[in-house]
Motif scaffolding. Structure first.
Motif, mmCIF file in Angstrom:
data_model
loop_
_atom_site.group_PDB
_atom_site.id
_atom_site.type_symbol
_atom_site.label_atom_id
_atom_site.label_comp_id
_atom_site.label_asym_id
_atom_site.label_seq_id
_atom_site.Cartn_x
_atom_site.Cartn_y
_atom_site.Cartn_z
ATOM 1 N N ILE A 89 46.151 23.091 -0.967
ATOM 2 C CA ILE A 89 46.328 22.579 0.399
ATOM 3 C C ILE A 89 45.299 21.483 0.677
ATOM 4 O O ILE A 89 45.643 20.409 1.186
ATOM 5 N N VAL A 92 45.864 17.843 -0.599
ATOM 6 C CA VAL A 92 46.904 16.996 0.007
ATOM 7 C C VAL A 92 46.320 16.051 1.052
ATOM 8 O O VAL A 92 46.459 14.835 0.936
ATOM 9 N N HIS A 93 45.696 16.586 2.085
ATOM 10 C CA HIS A 93 45.158 15.761 3.183
ATOM 11 C C HIS A 93 43.707 16.094 3.516
ATOM 12 O O HIS A 93 43.197 15.669 4.542
ATOM 13 N N PRO A 158 52.482 16.525 7.956
ATOM 14 C CA PRO A 158 51.347 16.878 7.089
ATOM 15 C C PRO A 158 51.216 18.388 6.848
ATOM 16 O O PRO A 158 50.888 18.809 5.738
ATOM 17 N N GLU A 161 53.714 19.278 4.223
ATOM 18 C CA GLU A 161 53.265 18.815 2.906
ATOM 19 C C GLU A 161 52.175 19.732 2.345
ATOM 20 O O GLU A 161 52.191 20.069 1.147
ATOM 21 N N GLU A 162 51.265 20.142 3.201
ATOM 22 C CA GLU A 162 50.201 21.050 2.763
ATOM 23 C C GLU A 162 50.760 22.412 2.350
ATOM 24 O O GLU A 162 50.378 22.964 1.310
ATOM 25 N N TYR A 164 53.786 23.113 1.374
ATOM 26 C CA TYR A 164 54.543 22.949 0.132
ATOM 27 C C TYR A 164 53.593 23.037 -1.072
ATOM 28 O O TYR A 164 53.870 23.740 -2.046
ATOM 29 N N ALA A 165 52.462 22.331 -0.994
ATOM 30 C CA ALA A 165 51.482 22.365 -2.093
ATOM 31 C C ALA A 165 50.922 23.774 -2.279
ATOM 32 O O ALA A 165 50.754 24.233 -3.416
#
Length: 182
Positions: A89, A92-93, A158, A161-162, A164-165
């Protein structure tokens, strides 16, 4: 008279930690439990149970019900998987999630779904037995309290996306444990 059903809960319906009228008293929770128990009764094995919440940026594992409970037998494996997900997580960002048991990172919370997800299955009672998943977590999504339950729209993608990771890292962890990938 007010009845307290467990540590870290509230008997007041307007509270964020209201425990409900009784175990599985909410229709949605009872429906999900019944659905998962039916799968389990038909020989579906569960390795992972995830319950998504907001907010706080945590990957929380059992136990929640008591600060005095010993760590579960799969504690070390749960900590390793939680760290793998939290690391993925963050990659990613840069959002940092803490991973650990609820008791270590937050407080007691009787009636937690992650505890239910971990407890061994009992075919005789939906109130005594859980799902029996080796890995069981509550994931507390963004943020740390600035927006709380009302996360701004520009943070939705975001977060997706986090997560998903994080879920992909969980899948890789399981595939490695089962010997499907090195």
């Amino acid at each position: 008279m007010i009845t307290i059903l467990g540590n870290g809960t509230s008997p007041f319906p307007c509270s964020n930690i209201y425990h409900g009228k009784s175990a599985l008293s909410e229709t949605e929770v009872d429906g999900v439990v019944e659905y998962l128990r039916n799968l389990k009764a038909n020989n579906q094995n569960f390795l992972i149970f995830l319950d998504w919440h907001s907010y706080g940026q945590y990957f929380l594992s059992p136990w929640s019900y008591s600060a005095y409970a010993p760590n579960p037998p799969d504690y070390d494996a749960m900590m390793a998987m939680g760290k793998a997900a939290s690391d993925a997580i963050a990659a990613v960002h840069g959002t940092v999630f803490q991973s650990g048991s609820s008791i270590e990172l937050l407080n007691e919370a009787a009636g937690s779904s992650k505890d239910w997800g971990y407890v061994p299955y009992d075919e005789t009672s939906k109130f005594r037995g859980g799902l029996g998943a080796k890995y069981s977590y509550t994931v507390e999504l963004r943020d740390k309290g600035t927006y709380g339950f009302l996360l701004p729209e520009d943070q939705i993608q975001p977060v997706g996306e986090e997560m998903y990771a994080g879920v992909r890292a969980i899948g890789d962890y399981i595939l490695r444990e089962l010997g499907f990938i090195p």
